[in-house]
Design a protein around this motif. Structure first.
Motif, mmCIF file in Angstrom:
data_model
loop_
_atom_site.group_PDB
_atom_site.id
_atom_site.type_symbol
_atom_site.label_atom_id
_atom_site.label_comp_id
_atom_site.label_asym_id
_atom_site.label_seq_id
_atom_site.Cartn_x
_atom_site.Cartn_y
_atom_site.Cartn_z
ATOM 1 N N LYS A 24 0.739 -1.258 -0.047
ATOM 2 C CA LYS A 24 0.297 0.136 0.000
ATOM 3 C C LYS A 24 0.940 1.414 -0.041
ATOM 4 N N GLN A 25 2.303 1.229 -0.517
ATOM 5 C CA GLN A 25 2.955 2.471 -0.543
ATOM 6 C C GLN A 25 2.508 3.153 -2.007
ATOM 7 N N VAL A 61 -13.452 8.009 6.803
ATOM 8 C CA VAL A 61 -12.722 7.042 6.450
ATOM 9 C C VAL A 61 -11.736 7.255 5.638
ATOM 10 N N PHE A 62 -12.059 8.078 4.460
ATOM 11 C CA PHE A 62 -11.114 8.645 3.521
ATOM 12 C C PHE A 62 -9.785 9.242 4.295
ATOM 13 N N LYS A 63 -10.217 10.169 5.180
ATOM 14 C CA LYS A 63 -9.173 10.778 6.045
ATOM 15 C C LYS A 63 -8.067 9.785 6.516
ATOM 16 N N CYS A 64 -8.960 8.993 7.353
ATOM 17 C CA CYS A 64 -8.126 7.917 7.933
ATOM 18 C C CYS A 64 -7.319 7.153 7.138
ATOM 19 N N PHE A 65 -7.506 6.610 5.892
ATOM 20 C CA PHE A 65 -6.765 5.715 4.900
ATOM 21 C C PHE A 65 -5.591 6.490 4.369
ATOM 22 N N HIS A 66 -6.090 7.890 4.157
ATOM 23 C CA HIS A 66 -5.021 8.615 3.563
ATOM 24 C C HIS A 66 -3.746 9.008 4.465
ATOM 25 N N GLU A 67 -4.064 8.996 5.621
ATOM 26 C CA GLU A 67 -3.277 9.439 6.524
ATOM 27 C C GLU A 67 -2.249 8.387 6.857
ATOM 28 N N THR A 68 -2.687 7.193 6.596
ATOM 29 C CA THR A 68 -2.022 5.718 6.683
ATOM 30 C C THR A 68 -1.394 5.521 5.429
ATOM 31 N N TYR A 69 -1.931 5.769 4.419
ATOM 32 C CA TYR A 69 -1.404 5.398 3.099
ATOM 33 C C TYR A 69 -1.521 6.487 2.192
ATOM 34 N N PRO A 70 -0.597 7.537 2.386
ATOM 35 C CA PRO A 70 -0.594 8.905 1.571
ATOM 36 C C PRO A 70 -0.756 8.781 0.043
ATOM 37 N N ARG A 71 0.028 7.756 -0.275
ATOM 38 C CA ARG A 71 0.658 7.460 -1.758
ATOM 39 C C ARG A 71 -0.574 6.532 -2.485
ATOM 40 N N ILE A 72 -1.555 6.430 -2.077
ATOM 41 C CA ILE A 72 -2.556 5.565 -2.488
ATOM 42 C C ILE A 72 -3.515 6.829 -2.953
ATOM 43 N N SER A 88 -7.793 -5.492 -5.093
ATOM 44 C CA SER A 88 -6.359 -5.204 -5.049
ATOM 45 C C SER A 88 -6.116 -5.122 -3.559
ATOM 46 N N SER A 89 -4.808 -5.154 -3.096
ATOM 47 C CA SER A 89 -4.575 -4.956 -1.502
ATOM 48 C C SER A 89 -4.970 -3.701 -0.939
ATOM 49 N N ALA A 90 -4.810 -2.437 -1.934
ATOM 50 C CA ALA A 90 -5.377 -1.241 -1.353
ATOM 51 C C ALA A 90 -6.759 -1.399 -1.225
ATOM 52 N N ALA A 91 -7.578 -1.860 -2.180
ATOM 53 C CA ALA A 91 -8.971 -1.609 -2.128
ATOM 54 C C ALA A 91 -9.450 -2.777 -1.008
#
Length: 306
Positions: free
Chosen positions: A90-91, A111-122, A280-283
């Motif tokens: 998820k890089q 949810v998007f905010k939390c996800f983006h903070e953890t995986y900013p390059r997705i 996908s892994s990210a999805a």
């Protein structure tokens, strides 16, 4: 042709060092193994890549021409596996979600905010569309998954319920409905009504319910956007019916609401995925994050609507 990545690495190491001993250290192979790898590569391409003498190891013209190609192939190979590794970790990557407007505005921002903070390059892509459009986007692979109502009678889509929403009557402050704790569906026919998009799943629920109670709505006009419905209600043009979750989008001065009963109409919402396109892994990670959001805090925040 059976050229292997190992043979390419050996060729580049020998070509750059002009020494079997140094190449052996670079690729961590014995000198006999390097000799065998080069021999098999030359057999595969059909000719000599090195001119060997007792004192010197040089590239043939064909070897000189092949060296930049081999370097590029190795670079592409390494980049391909680095990219793949980054996607699994998820890089990097992208996730597209199709969601009903009520869920897009009411659930996904946090949810998007939390996800983006953890995986900013997705890269995240959101399509707030109607239920049938969600089904089509997921079916065609244009969205990794959808947030919607149950796409019934479909063999190629699966549905996992997560939330239960309900409908509320929405009306301007000071309206007679404000004196009641609940509103019956049959009461809606006595007041001018602001309708929502006729193609939306909510409007179809509303029309079916009104038909079941034998009452016709006095529809003043229809609006495509929930926010528009809210503003028209606030202006005193009429009342409306909206999913409880959508009230978060329009809550403002001048608007009030009450739960609708007789009948009580639960609205099951959840995640729509394709049976043919694996995530996908990210999805999958975003999917699980949304699923994890189905907790008491969400339910408690909406008890006033139920």
């Amino acid at each position: 042709m059976n050229t292997s990545i190992k043979q390419l690495k050996v060729f580049v190491a020998v070509a750059q060092s002009r020494s079997f001993a140094e190449a052996s250290e670079r690729v961590h192979l014995s000198q006999p193994a390097i000799s065998i790898a080069l021999k098999r590569l030359e057999e595969s391409v059909g000719g000599a890549l090195f001119a060997r003498t007792s004192r010197q190891l040089t590239l043939t013209p064909e070897g000189e021409a092949f060296l930049p190609v081999a370097l590029r192939l190795l670079s592409d190979w390494n980049e391909a596996f680095e990219d793949l590794g980054e996607q699994f970790s998820k890089q990097r990557g992208k996730v597209a979600v199709a969601a009903l407007p009520t869920l897009a505005a009411g659930v996904l921002p946090d949810v998007f905010k939390c996800f983006h903070e953890t995986y900013p390059r997705i890269n995240l892509s959101l399509h707030d569309v109607l239920a049938e459009q969600i089904n089509q986007m997921v079916r065609e692979g244009r969205a990794d998954f959808g947030l919607s109502v149950d796409p019934q009678q479909t063999d190629d889509l699966s549905f996992e319920p997560i939330w239960v929403d309900r409908y509320v009557a929405v009306f301007p402050e000071g309206h007679v409905f404000g004196l009641q704790t609940h509103i019956e569906w049959a009461q809606l026919g006595d007041h001018p009504f602001i309708g929502i998009n006729r193609l939306s799943s909510s409007r179809q629920d509303i029309d079916r319910t009104m038909a079941s109670v034998g009452v016709t709505l006095d529809i003043l006009c229809d609006a495509s956007q929930i926010a528009t419905v809210g503003r028209m209600v606030a202006a005193g043009l009429g009342i409306s019916v909206l999913p409880a979750l959508s009230f978060r989008q329009i809550a403002a001065a001048g608007i009030d609401h009450r739960p609708l009963i007789s009948p009580d109409l639960p609205r099951e919402l959840g995640i729509v995925v394709s049976r043919r396109h694996p995530l996908s892994s990210a999805a999958r990670t975003l999917f699980e994050l949304i699923h994890a959001g189905d907790d008491d805090s969400w339910q408690a925040s909406d008890t006033r609507f139920h």
